[in-house]
Design a protein around this motif. Sequence first.
Motif, short mmCIF file in Angstrom:
data_model
loop_
_atom_site.label_atom_id
_atom_site.label_comp_id
_atom_site.label_asym_id
_atom_site.label_seq_id
_atom_site.Cartn_x
_atom_site.Cartn_y
_atom_site.Cartn_z
N MET A 1 0.78 -1.20 0.09
CA MET A 1 0.21 0.05 -0.02
C MET A 1 0.94 1.16 -0.03
O MET A 1 1.74 1.46 0.56
N GLU A 2 0.69 2.08 -0.91
CA GLU A 2 1.26 3.56 -1.07
C GLU A 2 0.36 4.47 -0.61
O GLU A 2 -0.79 4.49 -0.80
N ILE A 3 0.99 5.59 0.02
CA ILE A 3 0.21 6.60 0.60
C ILE A 3 1.13 7.76 0.32
O ILE A 3 2.29 7.87 0.67
N PHE A 4 0.54 8.80 -0.48
CA PHE A 4 1.21 9.96 -0.89
C PHE A 4 0.48 11.29 -0.34
O PHE A 4 -0.82 11.09 -0.52
N ILE A 5 1.04 12.18 0.17
CA ILE A 5 0.41 13.20 0.85
C ILE A 5 1.07 14.50 -0.18
O ILE A 5 2.28 14.68 0.22
N THR A 6 0.39 15.31 -0.53
CA THR A 6 0.98 16.45 -1.34
C THR A 6 0.36 17.67 -0.58
O THR A 6 -0.81 17.89 -0.45
N LEU A 7 1.45 18.74 -0.22
CA LEU A 7 1.11 19.86 0.39
C LEU A 7 1.50 20.96 -0.62
O LEU A 7 2.65 20.88 -1.04
N LEU A 8 0.56 21.92 -0.80
CA LEU A 8 0.87 23.11 -1.56
C LEU A 8 1.00 24.24 -0.73
O LEU A 8 0.11 24.54 0.11
N ILE A 9 2.23 24.72 -0.57
CA ILE A 9 2.34 25.70 0.35
C ILE A 9 2.79 26.96 -0.47
O ILE A 9 3.79 27.03 -1.28
N GLN A 10 2.07 27.98 -0.29
CA GLN A 10 2.19 29.48 -0.73
C GLN A 10 2.00 30.38 0.34
O GLN A 10 1.40 30.37 1.21
N ALA A 11 2.88 31.42 0.00
CA ALA A 11 2.77 32.51 0.86
C ALA A 11 3.06 34.04 0.09
O ALA A 11 2.85 33.72 -0.99
N ASP A 12 3.20 34.97 0.95
CA ASP A 12 3.05 36.15 0.13
C ASP A 12 4.50 36.57 -0.65
O ASP A 12 4.55 37.08 -1.53
N GLY A 13 5.48 35.89 -0.13
CA GLY A 13 6.67 36.04 -0.60
C GLY A 13 7.47 34.78 -0.72
O GLY A 13 7.09 33.81 0.02
N MET A 14 8.65 34.64 -1.43
CA MET A 14 9.59 33.40 -1.58
C MET A 14 9.96 33.10 -0.23
O MET A 14 10.01 31.93 0.17
N GLU A 15 10.50 33.97 0.50
CA GLU A 15 11.04 33.81 1.92
C GLU A 15 10.33 33.08 2.75
O GLU A 15 10.48 31.94 3.32
N GLN A 16 9.05 33.49 2.84
CA GLN A 16 7.79 32.88 3.77
C GLN A 16 7.69 31.52 3.15
O GLN A 16 7.21 30.60 3.99
N THR A 17 7.40 31.37 1.82
CA THR A 17 6.99 29.98 1.29
C THR A 17 8.24 29.10 1.78
O THR A 17 7.94 28.06 2.21
N ASN A 19 10.26 29.39 4.28
CA ASN A 19 10.35 29.02 5.69
C ASN A 19 9.12 28.07 6.15
O ASN A 19 9.45 27.15 6.92
N ALA A 20 8.26 28.22 5.37
CA ALA A 20 6.96 27.35 5.59
C ALA A 20 7.34 25.88 5.13
O ALA A 20 7.11 24.73 5.99
N GLU A 21 8.05 25.60 3.95
CA GLU A 21 8.44 24.36 3.50
C GLU A 21 9.30 23.77 4.44
O GLU A 21 9.41 22.54 4.97
N LYS A 22 10.48 24.67 5.15
CA LYS A 22 11.57 24.07 5.90
C LYS A 22 10.75 23.33 7.09
O LYS A 22 11.11 22.38 7.58
N ILE A 23 9.73 24.12 7.79
CA ILE A 23 9.03 23.64 9.07
C ILE A 23 8.56 22.37 8.72
O ILE A 23 8.41 21.54 9.41
N TYR A 24 7.84 22.16 7.46
CA TYR A 24 7.10 20.81 7.34
C TYR A 24 8.18 19.75 6.96
O TYR A 24 8.01 18.79 7.29
#
Length: 58
Positions: A1-17, A19-24
């Motif tokens: 069984m394979e499970i894929f989770i896709t998260l789309l992370i967008q923010a107002d600026g590239m730096e915020q995006t 930072n959010a990616e790094k947290i996840y």
Amino acid sequence: MEIFITLLIQADGMEQTYNAEKIYEELLTSTEMLEYVQNQCGMAQEVGELITVVSPQS
């Protein structure tokens, strides 16, 4: 069984995006998360190779 989770992370600026990616990324690859997945799946071995974090910019 394979499970894929896709998260789309967008923010107002590239730096915020970034930072959010790094947290996840840090959450998903943390020791605590790996142990949780290991316990939930009843796996005796390391599960680190099962979790992959990929950024579209990679």
